[in-house]
Design a protein around this motif. Sequence first.
Motif, mmCIF file in Angstrom:
data_model
loop_
_atom_site.group_PDB
_atom_site.id
_atom_site.type_symbol
_atom_site.label_atom_id
_atom_site.label_comp_id
_atom_site.label_asym_id
_atom_site.label_seq_id
_atom_site.Cartn_x
_atom_site.Cartn_y
_atom_site.Cartn_z
ATOM 1 N N ASP A 30 0.826 -1.204 0.000
ATOM 2 C CA ASP A 30 0.000 0.000 0.000
ATOM 3 C C ASP A 30 0.862 1.257 0.000
ATOM 4 O OD1 ASP A 30 -2.441 -1.290 -0.090
ATOM 5 O OD2 ASP A 30 -2.701 -1.319 2.089
ATOM 6 N N ASN A 54 0.996 4.036 -3.150
ATOM 7 C CA ASN A 54 0.262 5.260 -2.811
ATOM 8 C C ASN A 54 1.125 6.450 -2.401
ATOM 9 O OD1 ASN A 54 -2.878 4.644 -2.714
ATOM 10 N ND2 ASN A 54 -1.826 2.819 -1.932
ATOM 11 N N ASN A 64 -2.510 5.280 -5.958
ATOM 12 C CA ASN A 64 -3.164 6.439 -5.336
ATOM 13 C C ASN A 64 -4.614 6.154 -4.970
ATOM 14 O OD1 ASN A 64 -0.762 7.837 -5.678
ATOM 15 N ND2 ASN A 64 -1.417 8.812 -7.577
ATOM 16 N N TYR A 65 -4.887 4.933 -4.516
ATOM 17 C CA TYR A 65 -6.250 4.591 -4.110
ATOM 18 C C TYR A 65 -6.516 4.921 -2.642
ATOM 19 C CZ TYR A 65 -3.583 0.359 -2.939
ATOM 20 O OH TYR A 65 -2.625 -0.516 -2.479
ATOM 21 N N LEU A 66 -5.447 5.267 -1.892
ATOM 22 C CA LEU A 66 -5.636 5.725 -0.515
ATOM 23 C C LEU A 66 -5.729 7.247 -0.495
ATOM 24 C CD1 LEU A 66 -3.071 3.570 1.535
ATOM 25 C CD2 LEU A 66 -5.509 3.124 1.162
ATOM 26 N N SER A 67 -6.547 7.773 0.376
ATOM 27 C CA SER A 67 -6.587 9.227 0.556
ATOM 28 C C SER A 67 -5.295 9.666 1.237
ATOM 29 C CB SER A 67 -7.786 9.626 1.404
ATOM 30 O OG SER A 67 -7.611 9.177 2.746
ATOM 31 N N GLN A 68 -5.012 10.963 1.191
ATOM 32 C CA GLN A 68 -3.809 11.472 1.835
ATOM 33 C C GLN A 68 -3.831 11.180 3.327
ATOM 34 O OE1 GLN A 68 -1.201 12.747 0.118
ATOM 35 N NE2 GLN A 68 -0.073 12.751 2.051
ATOM 36 N N GLU A 78 -5.371 8.667 4.835
ATOM 37 C CA GLU A 78 -5.144 7.231 5.028
ATOM 38 C C GLU A 78 -3.668 6.881 4.871
ATOM 39 O OE1 GLU A 78 -9.325 5.200 3.534
ATOM 40 O OE2 GLU A 78 -7.911 5.964 2.029
ATOM 41 N N LEU A 79 -3.024 7.514 3.898
ATOM 42 C CA LEU A 79 -1.609 7.266 3.692
ATOM 43 C C LEU A 79 -0.783 7.759 4.874
ATOM 44 C CD1 LEU A 79 0.787 6.404 1.918
ATOM 45 C CD2 LEU A 79 0.709 8.683 0.858
ATOM 46 N N LEU A 90 -1.050 5.406 7.717
ATOM 47 C CA LEU A 90 -0.266 4.205 7.469
ATOM 48 C C LEU A 90 1.215 4.455 7.743
ATOM 49 C CD1 LEU A 90 -0.076 1.290 6.411
ATOM 50 C CD2 LEU A 90 0.010 2.229 4.082
#
Length: 393
Positions: A8, A12, A314-318, A320-321, A324
């Motif tokens: 991920d 991302n 880039n399927y995670l929002s900023q 969410e990234l 993580l």
Amino acid sequence: METSAIKDVILNTRKPVVLKNLDIPWNCFQQTLNDWLSCLDDSNASKSGFRFDCGSLRNGFRPQWERSRGTVNMSMINFYRDASTKHGHFKDNWASYSYRCIQELPKECRAGIDYGMFGFSDIGEDVSFWIGSEGAHTPCHYDTYGCNIVVQTHGRKSWLLFPPEAKLQRTRVPYEESSVYCEENFYSPAAYSSLIGVENDSYHVILEPGMVLVVPPKWWHYVETLECSVNFNTWIQLEIDTEEHISECLTRLIVQDYSKNLSAETLRHVFNPNELTKIDLPTSSDLQTTLQYLLDKQEYNKRQRQERSRYSSNYLSQNELEQLLSNNTNYIASVKKLDNHEFFCLMKTNSHRYDTSFNRSSDDEEENVQAENAINRACHPDQIQLMKNSLRV
């Protein structure tokens, strides 16, 4: 750190990051560099040595393009011995054996190399390896396709990176499929003036053994070996790459068509050496067939909204990234952004290698300059986009 989380991050992250403290189960990490290179020597049945690209440790105001380099044949052990002691050939020069597929390596050297631990088990042996001495480097460029994952196994390498929007002067000469170079010289800059404008967007990291660098799509990078080193890398194919493949196919058509009537000397100026060997291949007809395939493929992907051989990004929002990243600080570090002073100090150090005697007049010959200017105008991104738009009407 779980494999899914690593994957991920790779797919991302919008900025370069380093993965660290990972237990990478590759056999080469259990070998000394001397042992690993000895094993590679043993696989050379002809015992004729390996053909290294080489260049001078000093340079002029232009990047040290591949067309200006020479070659030298030597065994890996002699390379390592002489490069480590700066003896013989390495008093004034660097050498590299780079951008080679790991299928060239004997089983003992590539044992265990698997990008599955990063979430990409389907990569197989689509992996490159790079061997270089102190001073070996690649002029600043960006890769038009994919996300780059670099694993450092021996020695150290310096990576200077800039975001896609950095104010660098792009050029398609020397031409290489999937690589876009810039005019700026980070190896031996003559003066700060040529670099003003990028100092606010520079990122820097020194990769050491066991560190993994993730370079997001289209990030500019200038890479220099600091001591005898070995690293491996692969490019993860992304769903968005089909668009770039179309652009590159059009660019190739333009460059190849323009080059039909150029002299042999100017062809050596326009094309990187690895491209010269295939200058007549593929033919324009082949390229047009490829272009139509890519256009059809793009329409199919739009309908299917997925493609098994490529990855979404880039399927995670900023948010969410960032969450993580913050949950895994023991394993992930952002590449440091340099302040202006740090950037110019680095360039000041590199400028000590500048030598006016290495400024090559052939780069200023009229036919070479005209060809370079014409190709850059015709292959400007705006022109390529216009061509792409017309193909879709």
